[in-house]
Design a protein around this motif. Structure first.
Motif, PDB file in Angstrom:
ATOM      1  N   CYS A  50       0.828  -1.211   0.000  1.00  0.00           N
ATOM      2  CA  CYS A  50       0.000   0.000   0.000  1.00  0.00           C
ATOM      3  C   CYS A  50       0.862   1.259   0.000  1.00  0.00           C
ATOM      4  CB  CYS A  50      -0.916   0.015   1.220  1.00  0.00           C
ATOM      5  SG  CYS A  50      -2.242  -1.212   1.172  1.00  0.00           S
ATOM      6  N   ALA A  51       1.950   1.235   0.758  1.00  0.00           N
ATOM      7  CA  ALA A  51       2.815   2.412   0.860  1.00  0.00           C
ATOM      8  C   ALA A  51       3.419   2.791  -0.483  1.00  0.00           C
ATOM      9  CB  ALA A  51       3.923   2.151   1.876  1.00  0.00           C
ATOM     10  N   PHE A  52       3.679   1.779  -1.327  1.00  0.00           N
ATOM     11  CA  PHE A  52       4.267   2.057  -2.630  1.00  0.00           C
ATOM     12  C   PHE A  52       3.252   1.918  -3.768  1.00  0.00           C
ATOM     13  CE2 PHE A  52       7.924   1.535   0.034  1.00  0.00           C
ATOM     14  CZ  PHE A  52       8.848   2.421  -0.495  1.00  0.00           C
ATOM     15  N   ASN A  53       1.976   1.800  -3.372  1.00  0.00           N
ATOM     16  CA  ASN A  53       0.867   1.833  -4.324  1.00  0.00           C
ATOM     17  C   ASN A  53       0.968   0.750  -5.407  1.00  0.00           C
ATOM     18  OD1 ASN A  53      -1.616   2.936  -5.009  1.00  0.00           O
ATOM     19  ND2 ASN A  53      -0.759   4.484  -6.382  1.00  0.00           N
ATOM     20  N   HIS A  54       1.345  -0.457  -4.990  1.00  0.00           N
ATOM     21  CA  HIS A  54       1.418  -1.581  -5.929  1.00  0.00           C
ATOM     22  C   HIS A  54       0.082  -2.337  -5.893  1.00  0.00           C
ATOM     23  CE1 HIS A  54       5.528  -0.668  -6.666  1.00  0.00           C
ATOM     24  NE2 HIS A  54       5.961  -1.048  -5.476  1.00  0.00           N
ATOM     25  N   LEU A  55      -0.832  -1.916  -6.738  1.00  0.00           N
ATOM     26  CA  LEU A  55      -2.205  -2.427  -6.722  1.00  0.00           C
ATOM     27  C   LEU A  55      -2.272  -3.936  -6.916  1.00  0.00           C
ATOM     28  CD1 LEU A  55      -5.266  -1.967  -6.658  1.00  0.00           C
ATOM     29  CD2 LEU A  55      -5.155  -1.444  -9.114  1.00  0.00           C
ATOM     30  N   ASP A  56      -1.502  -4.466  -7.865  1.00  0.00           N
ATOM     31  CA  ASP A  56      -1.567  -5.911  -8.141  1.00  0.00           C
ATOM     32  C   ASP A  56      -1.165  -6.731  -6.910  1.00  0.00           C
ATOM     33  OD1 ASP A  56      -2.431  -5.451 -10.674  1.00  0.00           O
ATOM     34  OD2 ASP A  56      -0.472  -5.720 -11.631  1.00  0.00           O
ATOM     35  N   ILE A  57      -0.182  -6.243  -6.182  1.00  0.00           N
ATOM     36  CA  ILE A  57       0.266  -6.966  -4.987  1.00  0.00           C
ATOM     37  C   ILE A  57      -0.756  -6.819  -3.862  1.00  0.00           C
ATOM     38  CG2 ILE A  57       2.059  -7.109  -3.210  1.00  0.00           C
ATOM     39  CD1 ILE A  57       4.088  -6.338  -5.348  1.00  0.00           C
ATOM     40  N   VAL A  58      -1.361  -5.649  -3.756  1.00  0.00           N
ATOM     41  CA  VAL A  58      -2.432  -5.460  -2.766  1.00  0.00           C
ATOM     42  C   VAL A  58      -3.572  -6.435  -3.060  1.00  0.00           C
ATOM     43  CG1 VAL A  58      -4.144  -3.884  -1.812  1.00  0.00           C
ATOM     44  CG2 VAL A  58      -1.852  -3.039  -2.347  1.00  0.00           C
ATOM     45  N   LYS A  59      -3.946  -6.546  -4.332  1.00  0.00           N
ATOM     46  CA  LYS A  59      -5.011  -7.477  -4.718  1.00  0.00           C
ATOM     47  C   LYS A  59      -4.637  -8.906  -4.342  1.00  0.00           C
ATOM     48  CE  LYS A  59      -6.986  -4.993  -8.693  1.00  0.00           C
ATOM     49  NZ  LYS A  59      -7.112  -5.016 -10.166  1.00  0.00           N
ATOM     50  N   LEU A  60      -3.402  -9.267  -4.608  1.00  0.00           N
ATOM     51  CA  LEU A  60      -2.925 -10.623  -4.331  1.00  0.00           C
ATOM     52  C   LEU A  60      -2.985 -10.919  -2.831  1.00  0.00           C
ATOM     53  CD1 LEU A  60      -1.555 -13.191  -5.429  1.00  0.00           C
ATOM     54  CD2 LEU A  60       0.643 -12.007  -5.163  1.00  0.00           C
ATOM     55  N   LEU A  61      -2.458 -10.003  -2.032  1.00  0.00           N
ATOM     56  CA  LEU A  61      -2.435 -10.216  -0.589  1.00  0.00           C
ATOM     57  C   LEU A  61      -3.838 -10.144   0.017  1.00  0.00           C
ATOM     58  CD1 LEU A  61       0.740  -8.077   0.155  1.00  0.00           C
ATOM     59  CD2 LEU A  61       0.540 -10.558   0.441  1.00  0.00           C
ATOM     60  N   ALA A  62      -4.688  -9.312  -0.566  1.00  0.00           N
ATOM     61  CA  ALA A  62      -6.050  -9.169  -0.050  1.00  0.00           C
ATOM     62  C   ALA A  62      -6.932 -10.360  -0.404  1.00  0.00           C
ATOM     63  CB  ALA A  62      -6.677  -7.887  -0.588  1.00  0.00           C
ATOM     64  N   SER A  63      -6.447 -11.201  -1.301  1.00  0.00           N
ATOM     65  CA  SER A  63      -7.239 -12.371  -1.705  1.00  0.00           C
ATOM     66  C   SER A  63      -6.892 -13.614  -0.898  1.00  0.00           C
ATOM     67  CB  SER A  63      -7.022 -12.653  -3.197  1.00  0.00           C
ATOM     68  OG  SER A  63      -5.683 -13.066  -3.443  1.00  0.00           O
ATOM     69  N   THR A  64      -5.900 -13.505  -0.007  1.00  0.00           N
ATOM     70  CA  THR A  64      -5.548 -14.666   0.810  1.00  0.00           C
ATOM     71  C   THR A  64      -6.641 -14.942   1.836  1.00  0.00           C
ATOM     72  OG1 THR A  64      -4.320 -13.308   2.393  1.00  0.00           O
ATOM     73  CG2 THR A  64      -3.075 -14.209   0.543  1.00  0.00           C
ATOM     74  N   ARG A  65      -6.748 -16.183   2.216  1.00  0.00           N
ATOM     75  CA  ARG A  65      -7.839 -16.611   3.101  1.00  0.00           C
ATOM     76  C   ARG A  65      -7.791 -15.915   4.463  1.00  0.00           C
ATOM     77  NH1 ARG A  65      -8.536 -22.970   3.573  1.00  0.00           N
ATOM     78  NH2 ARG A  65      -8.774 -22.607   1.318  1.00  0.00           N
ATOM     79  N   SER A  66      -6.589 -15.639   4.936  1.00  0.00           N
ATOM     80  CA  SER A  66      -6.447 -15.069   6.288  1.00  0.00           C
ATOM     81  C   SER A  66      -6.311 -13.539   6.287  1.00  0.00           C
ATOM     82  CB  SER A  66      -5.223 -15.678   6.976  1.00  0.00           C
ATOM     83  OG  SER A  66      -4.052 -15.391   6.228  1.00  0.00           O
ATOM     84  N   PHE A  67      -6.599 -12.886   5.155  1.00  0.00           N
ATOM     85  CA  PHE A  67      -6.391 -11.438   5.055  1.00  0.00           C
ATOM     86  C   PHE A  67      -7.224 -10.659   6.065  1.00  0.00           C
ATOM     87  CE2 PHE A  67      -7.698  -7.326   3.064  1.00  0.00           C
ATOM     88  CZ  PHE A  67      -6.470  -6.692   3.210  1.00  0.00           C
ATOM     89  N   ASP A  68      -6.553  -9.769   6.781  1.00  0.00           N
ATOM     90  CA  ASP A  68      -7.218  -8.879   7.735  1.00  0.00           C
ATOM     91  C   ASP A  68      -7.039  -7.446   7.234  1.00  0.00           C
ATOM     92  OD1 ASP A  68      -8.141  -7.320   9.799  1.00  0.00           O
ATOM     93  OD2 ASP A  68      -6.670  -8.017  11.279  1.00  0.00           O
ATOM     94  N   PRO A  69      -8.101  -6.802   6.733  1.00  0.00           N
ATOM     95  CA  PRO A  69      -7.969  -5.451   6.174  1.00  0.00           C
ATOM     96  C   PRO A  69      -7.618  -4.389   7.209  1.00  0.00           C
ATOM     97  CG  PRO A  69     -10.277  -6.032   6.372  1.00  0.00           C
ATOM     98  CD  PRO A  69      -9.499  -7.268   6.691  1.00  0.00           C
ATOM     99  N   ASP A  70      -7.789  -4.737   8.483  1.00  0.00           N
ATOM    100  CA  ASP A  70      -7.570  -3.745   9.551  1.00  0.00           C
ATOM    101  C   ASP A  70      -6.297  -4.001  10.357  1.00  0.00           C
ATOM    102  OD1 ASP A  70      -9.956  -2.416   8.893  1.00  0.00           O
ATOM    103  OD2 ASP A  70     -11.127  -3.805  10.120  1.00  0.00           O
ATOM    104  N   VAL A  71      -5.406  -4.830   9.844  1.00  0.00           N
ATOM    105  CA  VAL A  71      -4.172  -5.130  10.568  1.00  0.00           C
ATOM    106  C   VAL A  71      -3.351  -3.847  10.733  1.00  0.00           C
ATOM    107  CG1 VAL A  71      -2.899  -5.769   8.461  1.00  0.00           C
ATOM    108  CG2 VAL A  71      -2.195  -6.669  10.691  1.00  0.00           C
ATOM    109  N   GLN A  72      -2.825  -3.632  11.943  1.00  0.00           N
ATOM    110  CA  GLN A  72      -2.099  -2.402  12.253  1.00  0.00           C
ATOM    111  C   GLN A  72      -0.607  -2.671  12.427  1.00  0.00           C
ATOM    112  OE1 GLN A  72      -5.114  -1.468  15.493  1.00  0.00           O
ATOM    113  NE2 GLN A  72      -4.723   0.622  14.766  1.00  0.00           N
ATOM    114  N   ASP A  73       0.202  -1.707  11.986  1.00  0.00           N
ATOM    115  CA  ASP A  73       1.646  -1.825  12.191  1.00  0.00           C
ATOM    116  C   ASP A  73       2.007  -1.296  13.575  1.00  0.00           C
ATOM    117  OD1 ASP A  73       1.710   0.957  12.075  1.00  0.00           O
ATOM    118  OD2 ASP A  73       2.646   1.065  10.101  1.00  0.00           O
ATOM    119  N   GLY A  74       3.285  -1.136  13.837  1.00  0.00           N
ATOM    120  CA  GLY A  74       3.713  -0.737  15.168  1.00  0.00           C
ATOM    121  C   GLY A  74       3.229   0.629  15.610  1.00  0.00           C
ATOM    122  N   SER A  75       2.882   1.481  14.644  1.00  0.00           N
ATOM    123  CA  SER A  75       2.364   2.816  14.968  1.00  0.00           C
ATOM    124  C   SER A  75       0.843   2.874  14.921  1.00  0.00           C
ATOM    125  CB  SER A  75       2.946   3.848  13.994  1.00  0.00           C
ATOM    126  OG  SER A  75       4.349   3.919  14.120  1.00  0.00           O
TER     127      SER A  75
END
Length: 239
Positions: A50-75
């Motif tokens: 998301c930080a580097f705006n790679h849409l295809d990779i976002v789509k790929l990762l968002a299609s995994t069974r365990s994807f959590d759209p609200d996962v938070q980083d350390g901040s």
């Protein structure tokens, strides 16, 4: 000879950062759990995509069974927050994708800021509209006591200011420094924004923590004069 495990530990993060879609896909095929690996920045691969705006990779990762759209980083940043903060609305498609995956725009970071705060700070009008349409609140204060409208005033965006007012943002709320959006607009020299705030009902007699009226925060006489004359035309008295 295979590289040491420590060198490969964050391979999926590096690939997501670099936009190497096939590498991300191959790594996930080999080990589907890699999408849950946290790097030294306490981020998952989805955060970097998301930080580097790679849409295809976002789509790929968002299609995994365990994807959590609200996962938070350390901040406390979610993928939605990161995409919302990209310059010139460039993350709009990613924002829409994440929202379609039920990302929650109401989540806050460690500093209490929402995706809307970040979109406003970058002047991303279109993303602000999308977030508000999906349930973002214009009434959430961060830990500095600032609403998104404080940020709109500070960056000088009249369109975003009007949008937030339409979405029931308080106009006269004060932050931890006692500053209203009007204080911020005038302090930054955004006379046109100050006039819009006055038209929206901004109170001129509110003082900040240092006892200053908003008009007293004008950086120079040019800004002050513009505001005074424009207010007169609108029938608003500043004295």
């Amino acid at each position: 000879m295979a590289a040491p495990e420590t060198e490969n530990k964050y391979a999926i993060h590096e690939a997501a950062r670099d936009g190497r879609t096939q590498v991300v896909e191959s790594l996930l095929n080999a080990n589907p759990k890699l999408d849950k690996v946290v790097d030294q920045d306490e981020r998952l691969a989805i955060h970097w995509a998301c930080a580097f705006n790679h849409l295809d990779i976002v789509k790929l990762l968002a299609s995994t069974r365990s994807f959590d759209p609200d996962v938070q980083d350390g901040s406390g940043w979610t993928p939605l927050m990161i995409a919302s903060s990209l310059k010139e609305n460039s993350g709009e498609v990613v924002v829409e994708l994440l929202l379609s995956k039920e990302a929650d725009p109401k989540i806050v970071t460690n500093t209490g800021a929402t995706a809307l705060h970040f979109a406003v700070s970058k002047g991303n009008l279109e993303i602000c509209k999308i977030l508000l349409e999906h349930g973002a609140s214009a009434r959430t204060k961060d830990k500095r006591g600032q609403l998104p409208i404080h940020r709109a005033a500070a960056v000088g965006s009249v369109p975003i200011l009007k949008l937030l007012v339409e979405n029931k943002s308080p106009v006269n709320a004060t932050d931890m420094d006692g500053m209203t959006p009007l204080h911020h607009a005038i302090s930054e020299g955004h006379a046109h924004v100050a006039v819009e705030l006055l038209k929206a009902g901004a109170e001129i007699d509110k003082k900040d923590r240092d006892g200053r009226l908003a008009i007293e925060c004008a950086p120079d006489n040019k800004v002050r004069s513009y505001i005074v004359k424009a207010a007169e035309r609108e029938g608003i008295e500043l004295d």
